[in-house]
Design a protein around this motif. Structure first.
Motif, PDB file in Angstrom:
ATOM      1  N   LEU A 350     -31.699 -22.587  24.120  1.00 40.94           N
ATOM      2  CA  LEU A 350     -31.104 -22.621  22.790  1.00 40.94           C
ATOM      3  C   LEU A 350     -29.765 -23.334  22.780  1.00 40.94           C
ATOM      4  N   GLY A 351     -29.034 -23.255  23.869  1.00 41.44           N
ATOM      5  CA  GLY A 351     -27.721 -23.888  23.920  1.00 41.44           C
ATOM      6  C   GLY A 351     -26.908 -23.335  25.070  1.00 41.44           C
ATOM      7  N   PHE A 352     -25.634 -23.691  25.058  1.00 41.96           N
ATOM      8  CA  PHE A 352     -24.722 -23.280  26.117  1.00 41.96           C
ATOM      9  C   PHE A 352     -23.688 -22.324  25.523  1.00 41.96           C
ATOM     10  N   GLY A 353     -23.583 -21.123  26.128  1.00 41.11           N
ATOM     11  CA  GLY A 353     -22.550 -20.187  25.709  1.00 41.11           C
ATOM     12  C   GLY A 353     -21.460 -20.125  26.749  1.00 41.11           C
ATOM     13  N   GLY A 354     -20.496 -19.208  26.519  1.00 43.76           N
ATOM     14  CA  GLY A 354     -19.423 -19.058  27.491  1.00 43.76           C
ATOM     15  C   GLY A 354     -19.972 -18.603  28.839  1.00 43.76           C
ATOM     16  N   PHE A 355     -19.776 -19.400  29.873  1.00 44.19           N
ATOM     17  CA  PHE A 355     -20.166 -19.081  31.244  1.00 44.19           C
ATOM     18  C   PHE A 355     -21.686 -19.017  31.440  1.00 44.19           C
ATOM     19  N   GLY A 356     -22.472 -19.668  30.598  1.00 42.44           N
ATOM     20  CA  GLY A 356     -23.903 -19.615  30.853  1.00 42.44           C
ATOM     21  C   GLY A 356     -24.744 -20.308  29.806  1.00 42.44           C
ATOM     22  N   ARG A 357     -26.038 -20.367  30.106  1.00 38.81           N
ATOM     23  CA  ARG A 357     -27.016 -20.923  29.190  1.00 38.81           C
ATOM     24  C   ARG A 357     -27.697 -19.799  28.419  1.00 38.81           C
ATOM     25  N   VAL A 358     -28.162 -20.137  27.209  1.00 38.10           N
ATOM     26  CA  VAL A 358     -28.815 -19.151  26.355  1.00 38.10           C
ATOM     27  C   VAL A 358     -30.243 -19.615  26.096  1.00 38.10           C
ATOM     28  N   TYR A 359     -31.201 -18.721  26.372  1.00 39.17           N
ATOM     29  CA  TYR A 359     -32.616 -19.039  26.232  1.00 39.17           C
ATOM     30  C   TYR A 359     -33.252 -18.141  25.174  1.00 39.17           C
ATOM     31  N   LYS A 360     -34.234 -18.701  24.492  1.00 43.42           N
ATOM     32  CA  LYS A 360     -35.045 -17.906  23.576  1.00 43.42           C
ATOM     33  C   LYS A 360     -36.143 -17.216  24.361  1.00 43.42           C
ATOM     34  N   GLY A 361     -36.412 -15.964  24.017  1.00 42.37           N
ATOM     35  CA  GLY A 361     -37.447 -15.234  24.732  1.00 42.37           C
ATOM     36  C   GLY A 361     -38.191 -14.279  23.819  1.00 42.37           C
ATOM     37  N   ILE A 362     -39.367 -13.849  24.270  1.00 43.05           N
ATOM     38  CA  ILE A 362     -40.166 -12.850  23.560  1.00 43.05           C
ATOM     39  C   ILE A 362     -40.502 -11.757  24.555  1.00 43.05           C
ATOM     40  N   LEU A 363     -40.000 -10.551  24.318  1.00 39.51           N
ATOM     41  CA  LEU A 363     -40.216  -9.447  25.245  1.00 39.51           C
ATOM     42  C   LEU A 363     -41.701  -9.121  25.339  1.00 39.51           C
ATOM     43  N   PRO A 364     -42.231  -8.986  26.544  1.00 42.88           N
ATOM     44  CA  PRO A 364     -43.685  -8.844  26.727  1.00 42.88           C
ATOM     45  C   PRO A 364     -44.271  -7.587  26.119  1.00 42.88           C
ATOM     46  N   ASN A 365     -43.529  -6.494  26.073  1.00 42.55           N
ATOM     47  CA  ASN A 365     -44.095  -5.226  25.603  1.00 42.55           C
ATOM     48  C   ASN A 365     -44.045  -5.069  24.089  1.00 42.55           C
ATOM     49  N   SER A 366     -42.956  -5.526  23.480  1.00 33.07           N
ATOM     50  CA  SER A 366     -42.771  -5.306  22.046  1.00 33.07           C
ATOM     51  C   SER A 366     -42.910  -6.570  21.203  1.00 33.07           C
ATOM     52  N   ASN A 367     -43.055  -7.745  21.838  1.00 31.51           N
ATOM     53  CA  ASN A 367     -43.117  -9.030  21.121  1.00 31.51           C
ATOM     54  C   ASN A 367     -41.878  -9.275  20.270  1.00 31.51           C
ATOM     55  N   THR A 368     -40.756  -8.687  20.671  1.00 33.65           N
ATOM     56  CA  THR A 368     -39.495  -8.878  19.956  1.00 33.65           C
ATOM     57  C   THR A 368     -38.814 -10.157  20.424  1.00 33.65           C
ATOM     58  N   GLN A 369     -38.363 -10.969  19.476  1.00 34.17           N
ATOM     59  CA  GLN A 369     -37.641 -12.186  19.825  1.00 34.17           C
ATOM     60  C   GLN A 369     -36.210 -11.834  20.230  1.00 34.17           C
ATOM     61  N   VAL A 370     -35.755 -12.409  21.328  1.00 30.60           N
ATOM     62  CA  VAL A 370     -34.409 -12.137  21.824  1.00 30.60           C
ATOM     63  C   VAL A 370     -33.775 -13.443  22.296  1.00 30.60           C
ATOM     64  N   ALA A 371     -32.472 -13.380  22.478  1.00 30.95           N
ATOM     65  CA  ALA A 371     -31.732 -14.475  23.103  1.00 30.95           C
ATOM     66  C   ALA A 371     -31.197 -13.961  24.435  1.00 30.95           C
ATOM     67  N   VAL A 372     -31.523 -14.663  25.513  1.00 33.33           N
ATOM     68  CA  VAL A 372     -31.133 -14.233  26.863  1.00 33.33           C
ATOM     69  C   VAL A 372     -30.075 -15.184  27.391  1.00 33.33           C
ATOM     70  N   VAL A 417     -28.907  -9.708  27.104  1.00 32.19           N
ATOM     71  CA  VAL A 417     -29.978  -9.857  26.117  1.00 32.19           C
ATOM     72  C   VAL A 417     -29.441  -9.464  24.745  1.00 32.19           C
ATOM     73  N   TYR A 418     -29.564 -10.385  23.777  1.00 35.54           N
ATOM     74  CA  TYR A 418     -29.039 -10.179  22.434  1.00 35.54           C
ATOM     75  C   TYR A 418     -30.152 -10.256  21.387  1.00 35.54           C
ATOM     76  N   ASP A 419     -29.825  -9.779  20.179  1.00 37.12           N
ATOM     77  CA  ASP A 419     -30.676 -10.050  19.026  1.00 37.12           C
ATOM     78  C   ASP A 419     -30.804 -11.557  18.848  1.00 37.12           C
ATOM     79  N   PHE A 420     -32.007 -12.021  18.526  1.00 39.96           N
ATOM     80  CA  PHE A 420     -32.227 -13.444  18.299  1.00 39.96           C
ATOM     81  C   PHE A 420     -31.787 -13.813  16.890  1.00 39.96           C
ATOM     82  N   MET A 421     -30.944 -14.838  16.793  1.00 39.73           N
ATOM     83  CA  MET A 421     -30.459 -15.333  15.508  1.00 39.73           C
ATOM     84  C   MET A 421     -31.223 -16.623  15.165  1.00 39.73           C
ATOM     85  N   PRO A 422     -32.227 -16.536  14.287  1.00 38.44           N
ATOM     86  CA  PRO A 422     -33.128 -17.683  14.061  1.00 38.44           C
ATOM     87  C   PRO A 422     -32.458 -18.923  13.508  1.00 38.44           C
ATOM     88  N   ASN A 423     -31.314 -18.770  12.832  1.00 40.78           N
ATOM     89  CA  ASN A 423     -30.669 -19.935  12.233  1.00 40.78           C
ATOM     90  C   ASN A 423     -29.578 -20.539  13.112  1.00 40.78           C
TER      91      ASN A 423
END
Length: 573
Positions: A350-372, A417-423
């Motif tokens: 998704l982009g570069f945050g402070g001290f790291g990269r941010v990836y979009k993910g979907i948790l395998p058990n709940s199918n919840t979208q997250v930002a890692v 792991v954060y809430d995914f912000m779609p916009n």
């Protein structure tokens, strides 16, 4: 004899009927599915084989509701006065991790037996962010809360509160009970032990009383008393039941037995006759038996295989350090996060945050979208920032802050792991010819949200949080384009009234307050300066430092200041 054993858990419910009936109380056989026929279950709620009502389990962000299936008449047709009522129930809260509750449950009286659109976590499955506090809810609840939520002004993480149409308690007290000698004793909701509760409303006195005890005997003294007329809150027919939820941490919420009566006193429960709570799960390991007749060659191969397995196991193991014990256990395994992000592929970036990269993910058990957020901590600097981000945002709860869902550490990987912000982030809507142009109304809404979150950090939380990196790239937008402040890797926490210590100057050029370079002390004022620069960005649509601009227009804040000086001179202000 078998029938007697089945009737360990009994629901005692009194129905106020217009037709004079000879039956005052109805008894239901939970073992013969009687309870299932009279109790409406929603969400994760279920009645177990032994008759215990389990509202939630050890799953994060879960809600469960259980209501008596028929509406109960609380008001006479000729009078709006609410009838007296009494209820007794035995409950137990078993947290997933000792001393870390999540979240709580409430005895609830509602105009509907199906609370659609409600949320878990701090909302307890009763309300949501849009209807909390509305008079039209007609919700009465007595909450048993095990998480201190500052958004709703909770007094601690072990309290009982009386709520009307909101999660902000009209009155709350730390959980306790009175002995037969009227001696007040502390009581821990998260102990995993069975507790009995009595809730009585006297319509003539307009008084609500709540009593608790770990025994079968009803105390003489109330732990919580509140004078209130329930007539404006109650409708003629209402539904009675329970609602519970889990949040970042989880607890199993059990109702062991329940008694309810209108215009009378509900019967207390004999705790010794109630079914037992399920015991902790035990891990059974099959012992490795080595035959004495194995040849030396086979033993060598076996030892070699074990060595390879252990090396891989250690390499992929999640690591726990001393500082993590103050924050809580891991919320995610590395295996789950690796699977959620498809192995941290570039396609998920998704982009570069402070001290790291941010990836979009979907948790395998709940199918919840997250930002890692994946942080490389080759230096100790990265580990400190990682701990800082967990310690700060991990306990913050505000609608205009990006919610931290959990964390993980595995050798060289630090993961948040954060809430995914779609916009995405705000800067994508301001610079480089954005595809979507924000309206002034949308811009004001975003800025207003960030200001609300910043006020919470500076003044409303238990400690003062200085963000130190407020900028458009750290403002994320949810589905409704609400602005949420994120990336707390540089945040500093101070006690209210304390003097911030001198530290190294960090942040982003163009947002740094002038005094930072001189005194090196981050303050709420330096955050406000950065917010002002962000405000100019949103209004002007240009970066705080524009390298392609003329020298006098290079720094946005200085350029605007000079323009204001010229205007004031022209207007002689």
């Amino acid at each position: 004899m078998a029938k007697t054993l089945i009737l360990l858990w009994v629901f005692l419910l009194f129905l106020l009927n217009q037709v004079k009936s000879q039956i005052d109380e109805l008894f239901f056989d939970a073992g013969d599915d009687g309870a299932a026929s009279i109790i409406r279950l929603n969400g994760a709620a279920q009645i177990q084989k032994n008759g215990i009502l389990r509202l939630t389990n050890h799953t994060s962000r879960l809600l469960g509701q259980a209501f008596y299936s028929s509406g109960i008449q609380f008001q006479d047709s000729t009078d709006d006065k609410v009838s007296s009522f009494s209820t007794v129930f035995a409950f137990a809260i078993v947290p997933e991790y000792p001393k870390l509750g999540g979240h709580g449950f409430a005895f609830t009286i509602s105009p509907s037996r199906e609370l659609h659109g409600t949320l878990p976590s701090q909302y307890l499955g009763i309300l949501n962010s849009s209807n909390v506090g509305n008079f039209s809810n007609h919700i009465f609840a007595v909450e048993f809360d095990t998480v201190q939520d500052y958004e709703f002004g909770d007094i601690n993480d072990n309290h009982v509160g009386i709520n009307f149409n909101s999660l902000v308690s009209n009155k709350s007290v730390p959980t306790a009970y009175f002995t037969t000698n009227s001696i007040k004793q502390d009581l821990d909701l998260k102990s995993g032990k069975v507790i009995q509760a009595w809730i009585d409303y006297d319509s003539s006195k307009k008084q609500l009383d709540v009593k608790l005890s770990p025994t079968s005997t009803k105390p003489n003294s109330s732990i919580l008393t509140y004078e209130v007329d329930l007539s404006p809150i109650f409708q003629k027919y209402m539904y009675v039941g329970f609602s519970a939820s889990t949040g970042l941490l989880a607890s199993s919420h059990y109702i062991m037995g329940w008694s309810f009566k209108v215009n009378g006193e509900a019967k207390s429960l004999d705790l010794d006759s109630l079914p037992s709570l399920p015991g902790p799960k035990r891990n059974h390991h099959t012992p490795l038996i080595l035959g004495v007749t194995l040849s030396a060659v086979l033993i060598m191969f076996l030892l070699f295989g074990i060595a390879i397995y252990l090396i891989r196991k250690i390499k992929n193991a999640d690591v726990t350090e001393a500082w993590e014990l103050d924050i809580g256990p891991h919320r995610f395994s590395y295996k789950d996060l690796n699977q959620a992000t498809s192995g941290f592929k570039d396609e998920q970036l998704l982009g570069f945050g402070g001290f790291g990269r941010v990836y979009k993910g979907i948790l395998p058990n709940s199918n919840t979208q997250v930002a890692v957020k994946r942080i490389s901590h080759e230096s100790k600097q990265g580990l400190r920032e990682f701990a800082s981000e967990i310690a700060s945002i991990g306990r913050l709860r505000h609608r205009n802050l990006v919610q931290l869902l959990g964390w993980c550490r595995r050798l060289g990987d630090l993961l948040l792991v954060y809430d995914f912000m779609p916009n995405g982030s705000l800067d994508k809507y301001l610079f480089d010819e954005p595809k979507t142009i924000l309206t002034w109304k949308q811009r004001f809404k975003i800025i207003n949200g960030v200001a609300s979150g910043l006020l919470y950090l500076h003044e409303e939380w238990e400690q003062k949080v200085i963000h130190r990196d407020i900028k458009a790239g750290n403002v994320l937008l949810d589905t409704e384009l609400n602005g949420r402040l994120g990336d707390f890797g540089l945040a500093k926490l101070y006690e209210h009234g304390s003097n911030p210590s001198t530290t190294r100057v960090v942040g982003t050029l163009g947002y740094l307050a002038p005094e930072l370079t001189r005194i090196g002390k981050p303050t709420t004022s330096s955050d406000v300066f950065a917010f002002g620069a962000l405000l100019l960005e949103v209004v002007c649509g240009r970066r705080p430092i524009e390298h392609k601009a003329l020298p006098e227009e290079l720094i946005l804040v200085d350029w605007v200041w000079k323009k204001m000086e010229i205007w004031c001179h022209f207007k002689r202000c």
